[in-house]
Design an enzyme around this catalytic site. Structure first.
Site, PDB file in Angstrom:
ATOM      1  CG  LEU A  16     -93.976  -4.204  -8.151  1.00 53.03           C
ATOM      2  CD1 LEU A  16     -92.926  -3.653  -9.111  1.00 53.03           C
ATOM      3  CD2 LEU A  16     -94.586  -5.486  -8.719  1.00 53.03           C
ATOM      4  NE  ARG A  18     -95.422  -2.214   3.092  1.00 51.91           N
ATOM      5  CZ  ARG A  18     -96.465  -2.917   2.655  1.00 51.91           C
ATOM      6  NH1 ARG A  18     -96.283  -4.161   2.218  1.00 51.91           N
ATOM      7  NH2 ARG A  18     -97.672  -2.379   2.655  1.00 51.91           N
ATOM      8  N   GLY A  19     -88.994  -1.707   0.885  1.00 50.62           N
ATOM      9  CA  GLY A  19     -87.568  -1.675   1.164  1.00 50.62           C
ATOM     10  C   GLY A  19     -87.275  -0.924   2.439  1.00 50.62           C
ATOM     11  CE  LYS A  20     -81.312   1.204   6.378  1.00 56.24           C
ATOM     12  NZ  LYS A  20     -79.831   1.216   6.305  1.00 56.24           N
ATOM     13  CG  PHE A  21     -84.233   4.408   3.172  1.00 58.58           C
ATOM     14  CD1 PHE A  21     -84.333   4.930   4.443  1.00 58.58           C
ATOM     15  CD2 PHE A  21     -83.011   3.925   2.747  1.00 58.58           C
ATOM     16  CE1 PHE A  21     -83.232   4.978   5.289  1.00 58.58           C
ATOM     17  CE2 PHE A  21     -81.900   3.971   3.578  1.00 58.58           C
ATOM     18  CZ  PHE A  21     -82.014   4.503   4.854  1.00 58.58           C
ATOM     19  N   GLY A  22     -88.689   2.782   1.807  1.00 53.51           N
ATOM     20  CA  GLY A  22     -89.896   3.078   1.044  1.00 53.51           C
ATOM     21  C   GLY A  22     -90.507   1.860   0.397  1.00 53.51           C
ATOM     22  CB  VAL A  24     -90.743  -1.166  -5.222  1.00 53.59           C
ATOM     23  CG1 VAL A  24     -90.547  -1.209  -6.733  1.00 53.59           C
ATOM     24  CG2 VAL A  24     -89.424  -0.824  -4.527  1.00 53.59           C
ATOM     25  CG  ASP A 134     -76.211  -5.803   1.518  1.00 56.47           C
ATOM     26  OD1 ASP A 134     -75.883  -6.830   2.143  1.00 56.47           O
ATOM     27  OD2 ASP A 134     -77.276  -5.196   1.716  1.00 56.47           O
TER      28      ASP A 134
END
Length: 272
Positions: A16, A18-22, A24, A134
């Site tokens: 779904l 990509r984020g800062k730490f991984g 989804v 944020d």
């Protein structure tokens, strides 16, 4: 009864995001068949004590928030390689993409609809003593029922009544108190709300600088140097200007903002 989760309880589908730490992933719980978004954070990427503390805080805060306009966290677990966050699946995906597909901006009625939903979530968070810190389109999702969902609580903190000095957020959304390394409180989310409203209506943020020049952007923020075109209604302009105020204590409070003419014109008065 405490629910114990393991990875083999899920069937993993497509990526779904990509984020800062991984990453989804879309996932289905095998026994009951419900669909979730599974955020997978590799433990090897957590390289500092501060990062580990930030992730623990994110999980603690997010898992305790339950509101229609906040993405649910149903649970979490870990194994030797990863931390797993079991999240609500927002059927229409990233709000930023939804906004981009609409030409990068909305009309006033649609803007007020989504801004109202953000405010309802922020009101609930304030009651829970939480600051998000944020708020921006990239941290919003859209459910299948067109309900906006605030997500990504990586910079969120408890104790909204306490004043903090941690520098965080996104350049175009930074409040003056953050730019100047001053102590800050829940007023920071009100500033972000003003920036978000402006971006929804104008298709850009008010303090953008050439080549994302940080010094130029900070100068614009501290001087409140922005323009609102005459095509924008006086109600919308007033709503924005009462949130984009240098002094946090002088920004319009959420209770007043929910009943501002810009919101009331399209959605009626709020009892929230």
């Amino acid at each position: 009864m405490v629910e114990y989760w393991t990875l083999d309880r899920f069937e993993i589908g497509r990526l779904l995001g990509r984020g800062k730490f991984g990453q989804v992933w879309l996932a289905r719980e095998r026994e009951k068949g419900f669909i979730v978004a599974l955020k997978i954070i590799p433990i090897k990427e957590i390289q500092t004590v501060e990062t580990a503390r930030q992730i623990r805080r994110e999980i603690e805060i997010h898992s305790n928030l339950k509101h229609p306009n906040i993405l649910r966290m149903y649970g979490h677990f870990h194994d030797k390689d990863n931390i797993y966050l079991i999240l609500e699946y927002a059927g229409k995906g990233e709000f930023f993409k939804f906004l981009s597909d609409r030409g990068g901006k909305f009309g006033e009625k649609e803007t007020s609809l989504y801004i109202r939903q953000v405010m309802l979530a922020l009101t609930y968070m304030k009651e829970c003593n939480v600051i998000h810190r944020d708020i921006k389109p990239e941290n919003l999702l859209l459910g299948s029922d067109n309900q906006l969902k605030i997500a990504d609580f990586g910079w969120a903190v408890y104790n909204a009544d306490k004043r903090r000095m941690t520098f965080c957020g996104t350049m175009e959304y930074l409040a003056p108190e953050m730019v100047n390394n001053d102590i800050h409180d829940s007023g920071i989310d009100l500033w972000c709300l003003g920036i978000l409203t402006y971006e929804f209506l104008m298709g850009k943020t008010p303090f953008e600088s050439k080549n994302r020049n940080m010094r130029e952007a900070y100068k614009k923020i501290n001087s409140l140097k922005y323009t609102i075109p005459e095509t924008i209604s006086s109600n919308a302009s007033d709503f924005i200007s009462r949130l984009l105020v240098l002094s946090p204590g002088d920004r319009m409070e959420l209770t007043e903002a929910l009943n501002h003419p810009f919101i009331v014109k399209h959605h009626g008065r709020s009892s929230d």
